[in-house]
Enzyme design. Structure first.
Site, PDB file in Angstrom:
ATOM      1  N   PHE A   1       0.859  -1.266  -0.116  1.00 11.59           N
ATOM      2  CA  PHE A   1       0.098  -0.003   0.148  1.00 11.59           C
ATOM      3  C   PHE A   1       0.870   1.416  -0.095  1.00 11.59           C
ATOM      4  O   PHE A   1       0.738   2.115   0.892  1.00 11.59           O
ATOM      5  CB  PHE A   1      -0.847  -0.082   1.153  1.00 11.59           C
ATOM      6  CG  PHE A   1      -2.386   0.629   0.996  1.00 11.59           C
ATOM      7  CD1 PHE A   1      -2.991   0.453  -0.220  1.00 11.59           C
ATOM      8  CD2 PHE A   1      -2.636   1.510   1.978  1.00 11.59           C
ATOM      9  CE1 PHE A   1      -4.287   1.101  -0.217  1.00 11.59           C
ATOM     10  CE2 PHE A   1      -3.854   2.187   1.762  1.00 11.59           C
ATOM     11  CZ  PHE A   1      -4.511   1.965   0.822  1.00 11.59           C
ATOM     12  N   GLY A   2       1.863   1.304  -0.873  1.00 16.28           N
ATOM     13  CA  GLY A   2       2.500   2.462  -1.277  1.00 16.28           C
ATOM     14  C   GLY A   2       1.966   3.397  -2.185  1.00 16.28           C
ATOM     15  O   GLY A   2       0.816   3.362  -2.230  1.00 16.28           O
ATOM     16  N   ARG A   3       2.622   4.213  -2.750  1.00 17.63           N
ATOM     17  CA  ARG A   3       2.142   5.166  -3.738  1.00 17.63           C
ATOM     18  C   ARG A   3       1.080   4.526  -4.818  1.00 17.63           C
ATOM     19  O   ARG A   3       0.015   4.864  -4.897  1.00 17.63           O
ATOM     20  CB  ARG A   3       3.237   6.025  -4.523  1.00 17.63           C
ATOM     21  CG  ARG A   3       3.656   7.155  -3.895  1.00 17.63           C
ATOM     22  CD  ARG A   3       4.857   7.972  -4.528  1.00 17.63           C
ATOM     23  NE  ARG A   3       5.911   6.942  -4.579  1.00 17.63           N
ATOM     24  CZ  ARG A   3       7.118   7.220  -3.934  1.00 17.63           C
ATOM     25  NH1 ARG A   3       7.303   8.332  -3.071  1.00 17.63           N
ATOM     26  NH2 ARG A   3       8.087   6.330  -3.791  1.00 17.63           N
ATOM     27  N   ILE A   4       1.579   3.668  -5.428  1.00 19.78           N
ATOM     28  CA  ILE A   4       0.605   2.936  -6.415  1.00 19.78           C
ATOM     29  C   ILE A   4      -0.325   2.102  -5.876  1.00 19.78           C
ATOM     30  O   ILE A   4      -1.434   2.477  -6.422  1.00 19.78           O
ATOM     31  CB  ILE A   4       1.961   2.004  -7.477  1.00 19.78           C
ATOM     32  CG1 ILE A   4       2.946   2.932  -7.900  1.00 19.78           C
ATOM     33  CG2 ILE A   4       0.992   1.300  -8.451  1.00 19.78           C
ATOM     34  CD1 ILE A   4       3.938   2.213  -8.761  1.00 19.78           C
TER      35      ILE A   4
ATOM     36  N   ALA B   1       3.537  -5.090 -10.793  1.00 18.37           N
ATOM     37  CA  ALA B   1       4.774  -4.808  -9.883  1.00 18.37           C
ATOM     38  C   ALA B   1       5.957  -5.241 -10.246  1.00 18.37           C
ATOM     39  O   ALA B   1       6.788  -4.558 -11.236  1.00 18.37           O
ATOM     40  CB  ALA B   1       4.376  -5.177  -8.490  1.00 18.37           C
ATOM     41  N   ARG B   2       6.410  -6.425  -9.904  1.00 15.54           N
ATOM     42  CA  ARG B   2       7.693  -7.257 -10.397  1.00 15.54           C
ATOM     43  C   ARG B   2       7.163  -8.755 -10.495  1.00 15.54           C
ATOM     44  O   ARG B   2       6.434  -9.278  -9.491  1.00 15.54           O
ATOM     45  CB  ARG B   2       8.737  -7.055  -9.285  1.00 15.54           C
ATOM     46  CG  ARG B   2       9.298  -5.719  -9.581  1.00 15.54           C
ATOM     47  CD  ARG B   2      10.217  -5.394 -10.588  1.00 15.54           C
ATOM     48  NE  ARG B   2      10.895  -4.243 -10.732  1.00 15.54           N
ATOM     49  CZ  ARG B   2      10.333  -2.956 -11.304  1.00 15.54           C
ATOM     50  NH1 ARG B   2       9.170  -3.180 -11.749  1.00 15.54           N
ATOM     51  NH2 ARG B   2      11.047  -2.123 -11.427  1.00 15.54           N
TER      52      ARG B   2
ATOM     53  N   GLU C   1      11.409 -12.143 -16.774  1.00 18.59           N
ATOM     54  CA  GLU C   1      11.145 -11.416 -17.984  1.00 18.59           C
ATOM     55  C   GLU C   1      12.368 -11.208 -18.957  1.00 18.59           C
ATOM     56  O   GLU C   1      13.421 -11.126 -18.698  1.00 18.59           O
ATOM     57  CB  GLU C   1      10.834  -9.863 -17.304  1.00 18.59           C
ATOM     58  CG  GLU C   1       9.917  -9.285 -17.885  1.00 18.59           C
ATOM     59  CD  GLU C   1       9.382  -8.062 -17.152  1.00 18.59           C
ATOM     60  OE1 GLU C   1       8.967  -7.989 -15.948  1.00 18.59           O
ATOM     61  OE2 GLU C   1       9.922  -6.649 -17.490  1.00 18.59           O
TER      62      GLU C   1
ATOM     63  N   HIS D   1       5.265  -5.212 -19.803  1.00 17.49           N
ATOM     64  CA  HIS D   1       5.711  -4.441 -18.754  1.00 17.49           C
ATOM     65  C   HIS D   1       5.650  -2.955 -19.342  1.00 17.49           C
ATOM     66  O   HIS D   1       6.637  -2.395 -19.500  1.00 17.49           O
ATOM     67  CB  HIS D   1       7.242  -4.679 -18.368  1.00 17.49           C
ATOM     68  CG  HIS D   1       7.639  -4.305 -17.175  1.00 17.49           C
ATOM     69  ND1 HIS D   1       8.665  -4.809 -16.413  1.00 17.49           N
ATOM     70  CD2 HIS D   1       7.341  -3.116 -16.564  1.00 17.49           C
ATOM     71  CE1 HIS D   1       8.894  -3.979 -15.115  1.00 17.49           C
ATOM     72  NE2 HIS D   1       7.893  -3.121 -15.401  1.00 17.49           N
ATOM     73  N   ILE D   2       4.502  -2.439 -19.527  1.00 23.16           N
ATOM     74  CA  ILE D   2       4.092  -1.313 -19.791  1.00 23.16           C
ATOM     75  C   ILE D   2       3.523  -0.330 -18.969  1.00 23.16           C
ATOM     76  O   ILE D   2       2.639   0.685 -19.390  1.00 23.16           O
ATOM     77  CB  ILE D   2       3.096  -1.120 -21.283  1.00 23.16           C
ATOM     78  CG1 ILE D   2       2.025  -2.051 -21.031  1.00 23.16           C
ATOM     79  CG2 ILE D   2       3.989  -1.638 -22.512  1.00 23.16           C
ATOM     80  CD1 ILE D   2       0.924  -1.847 -22.154  1.00 23.16           C
ATOM     81  N   GLY D   3       3.649  -0.778 -17.577  1.00 20.02           N
ATOM     82  CA  GLY D   3       2.946   0.135 -16.393  1.00 20.02           C
ATOM     83  C   GLY D   3       3.046   1.547 -16.700  1.00 20.02           C
ATOM     84  O   GLY D   3       2.129   2.291 -16.636  1.00 20.02           O
TER      85      GLY D   3
HETATM   86  C1  DGY Z   1       9.257   0.919 -12.606  1.00 26.00           C
HETATM   87  O1  DGY Z   1       9.802   2.152 -12.806  1.00 26.00           O
HETATM   88  O2  DGY Z   1       9.727   0.313 -11.785  1.00 26.00           O
HETATM   89  C2  DGY Z   1       8.461   0.506 -13.385  1.00 26.00           C
HETATM   90  O3  DGY Z   1       8.432  -0.923 -13.457  1.00 26.00           O
HETATM   91  C3  DGY Z   1       8.890   0.674 -14.988  1.00 26.00           C
HETATM   92  O4  DGY Z   1       7.619   0.650 -15.808  1.00 26.00           O
END
Ligand code: DGY
Length: 324
Positions: free
Chosen positions: A152-155, A235-236, A265, A283-285
């Site tokens: 529950f951080g920024r994102i 996330a990862r 990945e 990975h286009i977040g």
């Molecule tokens: C990050 O900044 O960690 C993101 O995964 C890049 O999209």
């Protein structure tokens, strides 16, 4: 001052660097080989790198004069920060600027898997849409369902904020409980992971990759989720045991998944790409034009500050300052 940039980033960032430094940019449209990376680092006072570059002891050994590693990402699990700190090398990242863009993407893939958008798109393009049908592509409702946010951080909080529009119940878990004010504003309830998994219709991961979060979601956790629930990961990749996930999707332990990131990945675990109940994006977040430009500006600003002997605005390893 010499700077090495491991991949072409938006021009705004390169312009900033070029005004003050001698800049060498990876000329290829691909990730550098290990040797190319090491050769580039040899010459540089500052390194601007990506999450696809593993910056470890061997890379740092290539140049004892390296002052700063500026990562073009908020996550920095690709860098051995401890080793960098030991050597007095500053490490920076790009927090904040990609929060909303990544939260948007999380929602995009969540909606896609819940409402079977990718399957339906494929079907329509293939000319299979002959008539409206009561049973065509029945999906799952997002509105009024329960969203479980892991990290529950920024994102994570930005994802929770968007859930209010869908009138969802929001649960979250984190190593640290958020301030009461934040919980109230986002109408989010803290629970432990087990409860979150068994109660949520959508489980969305937003934790950093650390030794303690590696395979946070494995067979046990997937079996704990509802059979009707979806797992979302922007996330990862290594937060999830992808082999267990493929089994979960095949055998119906959960209803589906939407992934922006992968355990190895860009490789996909065998079987993943053949499944219809998973949405896969590369990975286009943070991949909006505006956000990538902000990341480039931020990464360049961090790098320049470090090279000038100032404290970079987004220094990850503050301990390094004590050494100078
Ligand atoms: C990050 O900044 O960690 C993101 O995964 C890049 O999209």
């Amino acid at each position: 001052m010499k700077v090495f940039v491991t991949r072409r980033i938006p021009q705004v960032g390169l312009d900033l660097l070029q005004k003050e430094c001698e800049v060498k940019v990876n000329p290829h449209e691909r990730v550098l080989t290990r040797q190319e990376l090491i050769d580039g680092v040899k010459e540089a006072d500052g390194l601007l790198c990506l999450l696809t570059d593993t910056i470890d002891k061997e890379v740092m050994d290539a140049n004892p004069k390296l002052k700063i590693i500026s990562n073009y990402a908020v996550g920095y699990n690709n860098i051995d920060v401890e080793e960098a700190t030991r050597r007095g090398i500053m490490v920076t990242n790009t927090p904040g600027v990609l929060t909303d863009t990544t939260a948007d993407l999380t929602w995009a893939i969540l909606m896609c898997v819940a409402r079977r958008i990718v399957e339906a798109d494929r079907f329509t393009r293939q000319g299979k849409f002959k008539q409206w049908s009561p049973m065509l592509f029945l999906g799952s409702d997002v509105h009024h369902s329960t969203l479980g946010i892991v990290g529950f951080g920024r994102i994570g909080r930005a994802v929770a904020r968007r859930a209010r529009g869908f009138e969802m119940k929001v649960l979250y878990t984190d190593v640290r409980r958020a301030p009461e004010k934040v919980e109230e504003e986002l109408e989010a309830k803290f629970v432990f992971l087990d409860e979150l998994l068994s109660s949520s219709d959508f489980v969305s991961l937003h934790a950093p990759l650390l030794p303690t979060t590696y395979h946070l979601i494995g067979e046990k956790e997937l079996r704990r989720m509802k059979r009707t629930a979806f797992l979302i990961n922007a996330a990862r990749g290594p937060l999830v045991d992808e082999k267990a996930l493929v089994r979960a999707l095949k055998e119906g332990w959960i209803a589906g998944a939407a992934l922006d990131v992968y355990e190895n990945e860009p490789e996909l675990t065998p079987g993943l790409a053949e499944l219809d109940n998973v949405v896969l994006v590369p990975h286009i977040g943070s991949a909006s034009i505006a956000t990538r430009e902000k990341m480039a500006t931020m990464a360049a600003t961090n790098l320049l500050a470090g090279l000038k002997g100032e404290v970079p605005p987004n220094l990850v390893n503050r301990e390094v300052l004590k050494q100078s």
